[in-house]
Design a protein around this motif. Sequence first.
Motif, PDB file in Angstrom:
ATOM      1  N   ALA A   1     -59.629  19.266  28.077  1.00  0.00           N
ATOM      2  CA  ALA A   1     -58.407  18.460  28.178  1.00  0.00           C
ATOM      3  C   ALA A   1     -57.283  19.253  28.844  1.00  0.00           C
ATOM      4  O   ALA A   1     -56.585  18.736  29.725  1.00  0.00           O
ATOM      5  N   LEU A   2     -57.114  20.512  28.436  1.00  0.00           N
ATOM      6  CA  LEU A   2     -56.076  21.343  29.042  1.00  0.00           C
ATOM      7  C   LEU A   2     -56.304  21.518  30.537  1.00  0.00           C
ATOM      8  O   LEU A   2     -55.361  21.464  31.329  1.00  0.00           O
ATOM      9  N   ALA A   3     -57.559  21.730  30.928  1.00  0.00           N
ATOM     10  CA  ALA A   3     -57.879  22.010  32.331  1.00  0.00           C
ATOM     11  C   ALA A   3     -57.576  20.834  33.249  1.00  0.00           C
ATOM     12  O   ALA A   3     -57.416  21.021  34.460  1.00  0.00           O
ATOM     13  N   ASN A   4     -57.464  19.621  32.697  1.00  0.00           N
ATOM     14  CA  ASN A   4     -57.222  18.437  33.528  1.00  0.00           C
ATOM     15  C   ASN A   4     -55.837  17.828  33.346  1.00  0.00           C
ATOM     16  O   ASN A   4     -55.205  17.419  34.328  1.00  0.00           O
ATOM     17  N   LEU A   5     -55.352  17.756  32.115  1.00  0.00           N
ATOM     18  CA  LEU A   5     -54.066  17.104  31.882  1.00  0.00           C
ATOM     19  C   LEU A   5     -52.883  17.974  32.317  1.00  0.00           C
ATOM     20  O   LEU A   5     -51.871  17.456  32.810  1.00  0.00           O
ATOM     21  N   LEU A   6     -52.994  19.292  32.139  1.00  0.00           N
ATOM     22  CA  LEU A   6     -51.891  20.158  32.559  1.00  0.00           C
ATOM     23  C   LEU A   6     -51.609  20.055  34.055  1.00  0.00           C
ATOM     24  O   LEU A   6     -50.451  19.846  34.452  1.00  0.00           O
ATOM     25  N   PRO A   7     -52.626  20.182  34.941  1.00  0.00           N
ATOM     26  CA  PRO A   7     -52.309  20.025  36.369  1.00  0.00           C
ATOM     27  C   PRO A   7     -51.843  18.621  36.729  1.00  0.00           C
ATOM     28  O   PRO A   7     -50.989  18.460  37.608  1.00  0.00           O
ATOM     29  N   ALA A   8     -52.371  17.593  36.068  1.00  0.00           N
ATOM     30  CA  ALA A   8     -51.949  16.219  36.357  1.00  0.00           C
ATOM     31  C   ALA A   8     -50.451  16.051  36.126  1.00  0.00           C
ATOM     32  O   ALA A   8     -49.731  15.469  36.946  1.00  0.00           O
TER      33      ALA A   8
END
Length: 477
Positions: free
Chosen positions: A434-441
């Motif tokens: 979740a961190l790997a995708n939501l943070l950059p989004a």
Amino acid sequence: MKATVLNEASAAEAVKVDAAPFGIRDKIGYMFGDLGNCFILGLVNSFLMIYYTNVLGIPGAIIGILFLTARIIDAFADVTVGRLSDVAPLTSEGRFRPWIRRMKYPFCLITIILFLPFVNSFPMTLKVIYIFSTYLIYGIFLSSINIPYGSMASAISSHPDDRASLSTFRSVGSAIGGATTGFFIPIFMYTQAADGRQVVSNMRFFIISIVCALIAFVAYNVTYKLTTERVQIHKTEKVSAKQLIQGLFTNKALLSLVVVDLFIVINQILTGTTTTYLFNDYFNNSKAMSIALLFTYGTVILLAPFATYLIKRFGKKEASVATLVFSSVLYVAMYFMHIQNAWVYLVFMFIATLGYSLFNLMVWAFITDVIDYHQYVTGQREDGTVYGVNSFARKVGQALAGGIGGFMLQIIGYQSSTTGGAAQSVVVQNRIYALANLLPAILLILAALVLAFLYPLNKKKINAVDAELAKINKQNN
């Protein structure tokens, strides 16, 4: 054939420089500067945290405090070095190249000291003292070489197209350095434990640091030898601190770019960190990790041949906004897809990385535009100071990223280890995803919004600024 270059600035005397015309020699030389930087930054930014947690056994919260503290200190060091380089006496080598010649020695040395193999046997208190002292020194030495190097772009040539090409070549050098470290370090940093697991190796990291430092040292020498500072200004009047600060706050382009860079750098650092943990603990695939970290930098090389066309056709601001939005949307989609296969994830990650890489490719051209705009609105030419202020924002972003990364690991329940890595629970693995995708989004869409609505230098405006400065320089000459 030699060309005589004459430059004027407010409260300054122009210096005639008998130099060869700007050309491929300068581009290659400038490219090697960031190639050298990123052989070290690729090692430290992407792998130092996993070295601290999985080799030295440092808890994530302590690492978060370290990165947050160090980057704040580094941010002030950037502004200080920028100002020192602006007010330093002008030499026959120029104003910025002497910094690279001198500071490459301590910077490369401290990189090796970060990974001394015997520290693993220290008690925890000494380990904490060691990581705080060495990392803080590392950051200060990084400022002393990186700020003059970045400021030098506006001194190599006054022509906007030349500076755009320097930005492209710098980004290519950065991509080569970052992609090489991202691809090869995961291959060499592991050894096999008695139970057959791959674990992070203490001694291998030490050897890797020596190799990266040596390559960087050679690259800095190439930069010093091949580049020429043609825009040399001997300053005859000192700008007061009050005038300087007022000028900086008058520069709307600088202030908005500072915010955009803040979000982009947080994303870049966190992406390198979370990608390492994502493929180490969620996908359990070190080969895919190498390719993923290669994407983080390698996509810049793929975009480089098209950069000039995109700038001339759409403008830096316009093209960057569109691609940042595209990347953000794709990361949201990847989160909801909850991909289980590392190789499928790599395909989507590659496309998402292509989107935001355009801004990374053009960021140094953005900064030279802002330096020109600063002269346009204030009449003051303060290359190092303006670059230092922007770098201040980048360091604050790195501080926040380091703090966020360390604290996030603690919050999601990540287990540190002194034996090369502990097995993480399924819940923790999913939280890493979740961190790997939501943070950059989130970070990329925020950057796009600020760039779209607050940054004033669209294609039409920057062309007008360049034309006005060209007219002023022609009159002065």
